[in-house]
Design a protein around this motif. Structure first.
Motif, mmCIF file in Angstrom:
data_model
loop_
_atom_site.group_PDB
_atom_site.id
_atom_site.type_symbol
_atom_site.label_atom_id
_atom_site.label_comp_id
_atom_site.label_asym_id
_atom_site.label_seq_id
_atom_site.Cartn_x
_atom_site.Cartn_y
_atom_site.Cartn_z
ATOM 1 N N GLY A 49 0.835 -1.214 0.000
ATOM 2 C CA GLY A 49 0.000 0.000 0.000
ATOM 3 C C GLY A 49 0.863 1.255 0.000
ATOM 4 O O GLY A 49 0.563 2.234 -0.694
ATOM 5 N N LEU A 54 -0.884 4.361 -1.789
ATOM 6 C CA LEU A 54 -2.267 4.308 -1.316
ATOM 7 C C LEU A 54 -2.348 4.769 0.131
ATOM 8 O O LEU A 54 -3.417 5.051 0.637
ATOM 9 C CB LEU A 54 -2.827 2.889 -1.423
ATOM 10 N N ASP A 55 -1.196 4.813 0.795
ATOM 11 C CA ASP A 55 -1.166 5.185 2.206
ATOM 12 C C ASP A 55 0.137 5.954 2.449
ATOM 13 O O ASP A 55 1.025 5.963 1.589
ATOM 14 C CB ASP A 55 -1.216 3.900 3.052
ATOM 15 N N GLU A 74 -2.514 13.612 -1.343
ATOM 16 C CA GLU A 74 -3.323 12.513 -1.864
ATOM 17 C C GLU A 74 -3.657 12.705 -3.355
ATOM 18 O O GLU A 74 -3.567 11.779 -4.151
ATOM 19 C CB GLU A 74 -4.582 12.357 -1.005
ATOM 20 N N ASP A 75 -4.015 13.936 -3.718
ATOM 21 C CA ASP A 75 -4.397 14.161 -5.111
ATOM 22 C C ASP A 75 -3.212 14.046 -6.056
ATOM 23 O O ASP A 75 -3.327 13.528 -7.166
ATOM 24 C CB ASP A 75 -5.067 15.537 -5.268
ATOM 25 N N ALA A 78 -2.594 10.535 -6.526
ATOM 26 C CA ALA A 78 -3.594 9.941 -7.421
ATOM 27 C C ALA A 78 -3.209 10.172 -8.872
ATOM 28 O O ALA A 78 -3.283 9.265 -9.698
ATOM 29 C CB ALA A 78 -4.973 10.541 -7.125
ATOM 30 N N THR A 79 -2.771 11.412 -9.172
ATOM 31 C CA THR A 79 -2.365 11.719 -10.537
ATOM 32 C C THR A 79 -1.186 10.832 -10.947
ATOM 33 O O THR A 79 -1.149 10.289 -12.054
ATOM 34 C CB THR A 79 -1.989 13.201 -10.650
ATOM 35 N N ARG A 81 -0.494 7.904 -9.778
ATOM 36 C CA ARG A 81 -1.004 6.540 -9.978
ATOM 37 C C ARG A 81 -1.647 6.398 -11.345
ATOM 38 O O ARG A 81 -1.449 5.413 -12.045
ATOM 39 C CB ARG A 81 -2.048 6.191 -8.904
ATOM 40 N N SER A 82 -2.422 7.436 -11.722
ATOM 41 C CA SER A 82 -3.130 7.299 -12.999
ATOM 42 C C SER A 82 -2.135 7.239 -14.150
ATOM 43 O O SER A 82 -2.423 6.661 -15.181
ATOM 44 C CB SER A 82 -4.111 8.448 -13.176
ATOM 45 N N PHE A 87 -2.696 -1.867 -10.922
ATOM 46 C CA PHE A 87 -2.965 -2.738 -9.773
ATOM 47 C C PHE A 87 -3.681 -4.011 -10.178
ATOM 48 O O PHE A 87 -4.548 -3.987 -11.053
ATOM 49 C CB PHE A 87 -3.913 -2.041 -8.793
ATOM 50 N N PRO A 107 -9.623 3.292 -15.991
ATOM 51 C CA PRO A 107 -8.369 4.008 -15.720
ATOM 52 C C PRO A 107 -7.910 4.815 -16.929
ATOM 53 O O PRO A 107 -7.295 5.880 -16.769
ATOM 54 C CB PRO A 107 -7.380 2.892 -15.385
ATOM 55 N N GLU A 109 -9.855 6.346 -19.031
ATOM 56 C CA GLU A 109 -10.651 7.570 -19.026
ATOM 57 C C GLU A 109 -10.154 8.520 -17.940
ATOM 58 O O GLU A 109 -10.095 9.726 -18.131
ATOM 59 C CB GLU A 109 -12.128 7.243 -18.789
ATOM 60 N N LEU A 110 -9.824 7.934 -16.787
ATOM 61 C CA LEU A 110 -9.359 8.782 -15.683
ATOM 62 C C LEU A 110 -8.064 9.487 -16.062
ATOM 63 O O LEU A 110 -7.847 10.633 -15.688
ATOM 64 C CB LEU A 110 -9.138 7.943 -14.426
ATOM 65 N N GLY A 112 -7.251 10.252 -19.035
ATOM 66 C CA GLY A 112 -7.479 11.051 -20.235
ATOM 67 C C GLY A 112 -6.765 10.503 -21.452
ATOM 68 O O GLY A 112 -6.339 11.242 -22.333
ATOM 69 N N MET B 1 -8.915 13.431 -16.736
ATOM 70 C CA MET B 1 -10.286 13.328 -17.246
ATOM 71 C C MET B 1 -10.493 14.378 -18.331
ATOM 72 O O MET B 1 -10.336 15.573 -18.077
ATOM 73 C CB MET B 1 -11.227 13.559 -16.071
ATOM 74 N N LEU B 292 -6.871 3.819 -8.953
ATOM 75 C CA LEU B 292 -6.520 3.899 -10.367
ATOM 76 C C LEU B 292 -6.122 5.311 -10.765
ATOM 77 O O LEU B 292 -5.913 5.604 -11.932
ATOM 78 C CB LEU B 292 -7.689 3.436 -11.236
ATOM 79 N N GLY B 293 -6.084 6.239 -9.803
ATOM 80 C CA GLY B 293 -5.549 7.549 -10.090
ATOM 81 C C GLY B 293 -6.537 8.695 -10.143
ATOM 82 O O GLY B 293 -6.178 9.780 -10.578
ATOM 83 N N THR B 295 -8.425 11.821 -8.692
ATOM 84 C CA THR B 295 -8.180 12.714 -7.568
ATOM 85 C C THR B 295 -9.497 12.972 -6.845
ATOM 86 O O THR B 295 -10.576 12.695 -7.355
ATOM 87 C CB THR B 295 -7.621 14.064 -8.033
ATOM 88 N N PRO B 376 -7.884 5.340 -0.770
ATOM 89 C CA PRO B 376 -7.689 4.298 -1.781
ATOM 90 C C PRO B 376 -7.169 3.005 -1.156
ATOM 91 O O PRO B 376 -7.252 1.930 -1.746
ATOM 92 C CB PRO B 376 -6.651 4.911 -2.724
ATOM 93 N N LEU B 377 -6.657 3.111 0.079
ATOM 94 C CA LEU B 377 -6.111 1.927 0.744
ATOM 95 C C LEU B 377 -7.189 0.873 0.961
ATOM 96 O O LEU B 377 -6.909 -0.300 1.172
ATOM 97 C CB LEU B 377 -5.517 2.355 2.095
ATOM 98 N N ILE B 380 -7.077 -2.526 -0.527
ATOM 99 C CA ILE B 380 -6.284 -3.598 0.077
ATOM 100 C C ILE B 380 -6.854 -3.989 1.426
ATOM 101 O O ILE B 380 -6.972 -5.157 1.749
ATOM 102 C CB ILE B 380 -4.808 -3.149 0.241
#
Lengths: 221, 824
Positions: A49, A54-55, A74-75, A78-79, A81-82, A87, A107, A109-110, A112, B1, B292-293, B295, B376-377, B380
């Motif tokens: 994680g 993720l953490d 976090e954001d 996320a970017t 990760r995308s 995963f 994913p 679409e997320l 882009g 997006m 999956l990313g 935000t 997101p954790l 898991i």
């Protein structure tokens, strides 16, 4: 590709503070495959994680493709990760309201990415599910669901792929099948693969193998 | 997006197809539908009832004047775009060719009369006519036809004019407005008025300017004309001319608005439940998307947009269904309601749209907004907690927005405050009591059998969510109880207002020498007659020696008032003494009791000395008491009452009242044959019309109650189904472990029934509080604790919630557990 230094994770419980990870040092290079094995509760899923962003850790640094993700919010993670991370989960984590195709497209679409549909169809076809594009997860078998999850993980062409007990919910034969697919696609795409497993035969297929014991990591050489 | 709008559409479509939106969308749709249907129905009903009651005046607004109405007033009516009509009434002797003569109440009408309601005249053809008489023609009331012994085609003489009888008057809209002329009606065309030579300066004539139109125009005209009214001129509207009808309509409107507000509240509760469930069910999805990313911003944007589409869709669809529903409700009442049924206006749709936006923004959005914060954790670690429970701040914001919405909707602060107060009591007590009792039930449960232990342990483990459900159920049951209780008191009171056998004829001018003949007449025909009261016409001349100005004086403030005086030694039934005390029977003190409005008009208080004039005698009395009179009662009421001994000294006429069945109407003529000097006021038509209106409103209220009951049931269903997933999962595990069908269903039934009866307790507490506030403060009804509701509320709560819950969970015992487990 991925590097940690003095990584640790503590959680507070009602009675005391629990140290799950203690000073983990780990380095995996691009294109390598690595397995993390260990007993239940040894902290291997927690490590996964953290590596995947993720953490957040209690202390230490994690460099993912040159970026210290500990400093990201976090954001921003996320970017990241995308763009770079894929995963595969033990419990597949397909969205029940979406068809197989839509799950794979999500994913893309997320992030882009253009031509999400064509790419997704291609990857579903590569995992042998071109006949099942418009099926919902609940009408698919466990093996099929995990193949959709694998297609989803590779479709966005991540540089690094994390797999959490990918065969944990599958029988031996189906599991072996899924493993073949996972390693096959990994080789074709040149992705870095980090997986957590109980399964020694699965771990043996990786180039590197780490053992987690009570929050400490050792490489089995 | 790339495009959030396109993505949100996709999300919505996929959720829709996947069956995820069902409950939330149904709740939103329900909210809009209920609001549009009820407010549309209320608007339409109100419009129609006002029209109907306007027919009591033959107009929406009337200027009554002792002098001809100024020309510029008529011009103003025309320039305001209002409809105009005029009547001129006076008493006159009418003579027939066979030398019969009778004092009639003549009404000369022209042009647009009547602006509201219609005439019904028997002109000899199959269908009654509704036209006014042509110049040269007159319509006679049946009793006048009988007294004059004439038929259609015969001549009658009014003043200097010779007119021809062209029809028998069956009914006229403004028959009851002002009892100026007590005789039977003659309707003539105002074109013939000059020929009669009756109306001259100084003659006692009432001129009425009739006005009708939209409420805005009427308001403008009223504001313009009101300051210009002089002595002897009055403005009359439905409420003022017919207090009985006015109050009935006011209460009906209050009830319907209450029902509509409850509809909004129930819908909001359903949405709150549904959005929570939607949020819970989407937690995993969001966790996957985030892993999956996606935000936080992406997630919130996606859900905000797709909620917006959902809101818009529910506004459009809900408006359509709401229109159909109010149309169906209206058609169900069609035979009882008069025509002109197409006006619902835009307000109901606007109200529906605003309701949807408030519900989406304050009830559906908060749980979804928090989805952005899902870790997101969770992909898991399933147990990773998310802050998805309803927060106090959300509830406060929600309550505030709902309060504003209800206030806007009902425009009634008291109603809104009463309902919100009751909800606050239910919610506050709810979480407190529910927690306490849930703990208590666990204690009992551990000593009970396995089914009970299972049920009560389950309920307690889901502590917060159980408490939340109990509160939602409590609110729904509470609102339904409030509505049912208010409806019952309202209908009871209306029934009491005009009970069967209410006197519908008044007899005036009974001379003491005719008393015996009158009583014999009634007893021979087995007609029940009321008590005979002495009655004298008199005037209050001065208060404490200070003379009051003449009634035609231009000065403002208190002035002389003329009234019918009576005497009695027992306080009249239905009158409430608000100041002073009633006198002892047989007193010969010079005392008087005044109606409170009358006392205000002349500026008198208890202990003041009044100078009274009856005929040529003047004397002085002391004000002993001031009474409140129920003008809605349709009973004889008096402004001024003296002790018996006092009035006996004066020449007195008597008066009484009696009840006639519609087919006994000829008795009026017979009575006048026996004692021709009597004056009879016929109220039978007016009373029958009031009864009709009350019946219609009662039926409308029953219908609206049913709609709200359905809405309430839907909230209960939403509440039950919200917790089904969790229970299904648990039950499937238990079933896999070998629990039998009976054990499982038993546990589910007990759990829901226990929550239902807890909700019942809360509902009763809340509804008693709301009932008290609404009935005493808003509807001015008497309040009584409805003890009978207590066991009913608890029992019904247990049975209904238990039944619904068990029904919703029945799937788990019929489907293979593996299937259920796999689907979750």
């Amino acid at each position: 590709m991925i590097k940690t230094s003095q990584l640790s994770k503590r959680v507070s419980t009602a009675e005391s503070e629990l140290e799950i990870l203690r000073g983990i040092e780990l380095e995996i290079k691009q294109g390598e495959t690595a397995a993390i094995v260990g007993a239940s509760g040894s902290g291997k899923s927690t490590l996964l994680g953290l590596l995947a962003g993720l953490d957040t850790p209690s202390a230490g640094a994690i460099l993912l493709d040159g970026t210290n993700i500990v400093n990201l919010d976090e954001d921003q993670r996320a970017t990241l990760r995308s763009q770079k991370v894929g995963f595969v989960f033990q419990s597949f984590q397909l969205l029940p309201a979406l068809t197989a195709l839509e799950n794979v497209m999500l994913p893309l679409e997320l992030a882009g990415i253009a031509h999400a549909r064509e790419k997704s169809e291609e990857f579903l076809s590569r995992v042998g599910l071109d006949e099942r594009l418009h099926h919902y997860p609940r009408t698919l078998s466990g093996g099929e669901q995990q193949r959709v999850a694998i297609a989803r993980a590779f479709a966005s062409q991540p540089v690094i792929l994390f797999a959490d007990e990918p065969t944990g919910n599958l029988d031996t034969a189906t599991g072996a099948n899924v493993i073949e697919l996972l390693f096959g696609l990994n080789e074709e795409e040149g992705t870095t693969l980090v997986l957590v497993t109980h399964d020694n035969s699965l771990a043996d297929r990786c180039q590197r193998k780490f053992t987690m014991t009570a929050g400490q990591l050792e490489e089995a050489l | 997006m790339k495009s959030p709008i396109a993505a949100s559409f996709r999300l919505l479509l996929r959720d829709w197809r996947g069956g995820e939106l069902g409950v939330l969308f149904s709740a939103l749709l329900l909210a809009v539908t209920v609001v549009v249907a009820i407010s549309g129905f209320v608007n339409r009903l109100q419009f129609n009832l006002e029209r109907e009651s306007a027919s009591f005046l033959a107009a929406d607004l009337v200027v009554s004047s002792a002098k001809p109405v100024p020309l510029e007033w008529r011009a103003k009516v025309d320039t305001e775009g209002l409809q105009r009509g005029e009547t001129i009434t006076f008493s006159s002797m009418v003579i027939s060719d066979n030398d019969e003569m009778f004092l009639a109440s003549v009404k000369a009408v022209g042009g647009g009369y009547p602006l509201r309601g219609s005439l019904s005249v028997d002109v000899g053809s199959a269908q009654p006519s509704s036209r006014i008489p042509a110049p040269g023609g007159v319509f006679l009331a049946p009793r006048l036809v009988q007294q004059l012994r004439v038929a259609v085609g015969d001549a009658v003489y009014v003043g200097d004019a010779t007119l021809t009888v062209t029809g028998t008057l069956l009914s006229e809209p403004d028959s009851t407005s002002g009892f100026f002329g007590y005789g039977p009606r003659l309707v003539m065309n105002s074109a013939d008025l000059d020929a009669t030579g009756i109306v001259q300066p100084g003659s006692r004539v009432t001129y009425r300017l009739l006005v009708a139109g939209s409420s805005n125009q009427l308001e403008a005209f009223r504001d313009w004309v009101d300051p210009q009214l002089t002595q002897g001129q009055r403005l009359l509207s439905v409420d003022e001319s017919q207090p009985g009808i006015g109050a009935t309509l006011e209460r009906a409107r209050g009830f319907l608005l209450l029902a509509g507000s409850l509809g909004v509240m129930l819908a909001a509760a359903a949405i709150l439940v549904a959005a929570r469930r939607f949020g819970e069910r989407h937690t995993d999805q969001v966790a996957v998307m985030k892993s999956l990313g996606a935000t936080k911003r992406t997630i919130q944007q996606l859900y905000a947009l797709s909620l917006t589409w959902l809101g818009l869709l529910s506004i459009v669809l809900g408006s359509g269904i709401g229109w159909l529903a109010q149309s169906a409700m209206f058609n169900a009442l069609a035979d009882q309601l008069p025509g002109e049924i197409n006006r619902i206006g835009v307000t109901p749709y606007l109200t529906g749209a605003v309701t949807a936006l408030v519900c989406v923004g304050f009830f559906a959005w908060p749980p979804l907004a928090r989805l952005g914060g899902v870790s997101p954790l969770r992909v898991i670690r399933r147990e990773t907690t998310i802050a998805n429970s309803t927060r106090a701040l959300d509830l406060l914001l929600g309550a505030a927005s709902l309060g504003l919405l209800m206030l806007w909707y009902s425009r009634d602060l008291q109603l809104t405050a009463a309902l919100l107060g009751a909800v606050a009591i239910t919610v506050g007590l709810g979480f407190f009591v529910a927690h306490g009792l849930l703990g208590g039930t666990r204690q009992i449960g551990s000593n009970a059998g396995s089914v009970w232990r299972l049920a009560l342990a389950g309920m307690q483990r889901r502590g917060n969510s159980s408490a939340f459900q109990v509160v939602i159920f409590g609110i729904a049951i509470m609102l339904l109880l409030v509505l049912t209780a208010v409806r019952t008191s309202l209908l009871d009171q209306w029934r009491l207002q005009i009970p069967e056998g209410t006197p519908n004829h008044f007899v005036l001018n009974v001379s003491p020498s005719d008393e015996a003949r009158l009583l014999t007449f009634f007893s021979e025909r087995e007609i029940e007659v009321g008590e005979l009261y002495p009655a004298a016409r008199g005037r209050v001349m001065a208060v404490n020696g200070a003379p009051l100005p003449d009634r035609d004086s231009a000065e403002g403030g208190a002035r002389q008032r003329e009234a019918n005086f009576t005497s009695t030694d027992t306080a009249p039934e239905g009158n409430e003494i608000v100041e002073g005390a009633w006198w002892r029977a047989g007193t010969d003190d010079a005392l008087v009791s005044l109606e409170d409005g009358f006392a205000q008009d002349i500026g008198a208080r208890v202990g003041d000395q009044l100078t009274i004039r009856i005929a040529a005698d003047e004397f002085s009395v002391e004000v002993a008491s001031i009474r409140k009179v129920n003008w809605e009662s349709m009973q004889p009421n008096f402004f001024v009452i003296f002790p018996d001994q006092l009035l006996l000294k004066f020449p007195n006429m008597l008066f009484t009242s009696f009840y006639l069945e519609p087919d006994e109407k000829r008795r009026v003529g017979e009575l006048l044959d026996v004692i021709p000097t009597l004056t009879i006021i016929e109220l039978d038509v007016a009373i029958a019309e009031i009864k009709t209106i009350i019946d219609q409103v009662s039926q409308a209220i029953e219908l609206v109650l049913i709609v709200i009951l359905v809405a309430g049931a839907l909230v209960l269903i939403a509440g039950v189904s919200a917790s089904v997933d969790e229970r299904l999962h648990e039950s499937a595990i238990l079933r896999a472990l070998g629990a039998g069908r009976g054990t499982l269903l038993g546990a589910v039934a007990i759990e829901f029934a226990a929550m239902g009866s807890l909700a019942g307790v809360l509902a009763i507490l809340g509804s008693e509080a709301a009932g008290w506030a609404l009935q005493t403060q808003m509807l001015e009804l008497d309040y009584q604790v409805q003890w009978v509701l207590w066991p009913m509320g608890i029992g019904l709560g247990a049975i209904i919630i238990g039944g619904l819950g068990t029904f919703a969970c029945r799937r788990v015992v019929s489907a293979p557990p593996l299937k259920v487990l796999r689907e979750l």
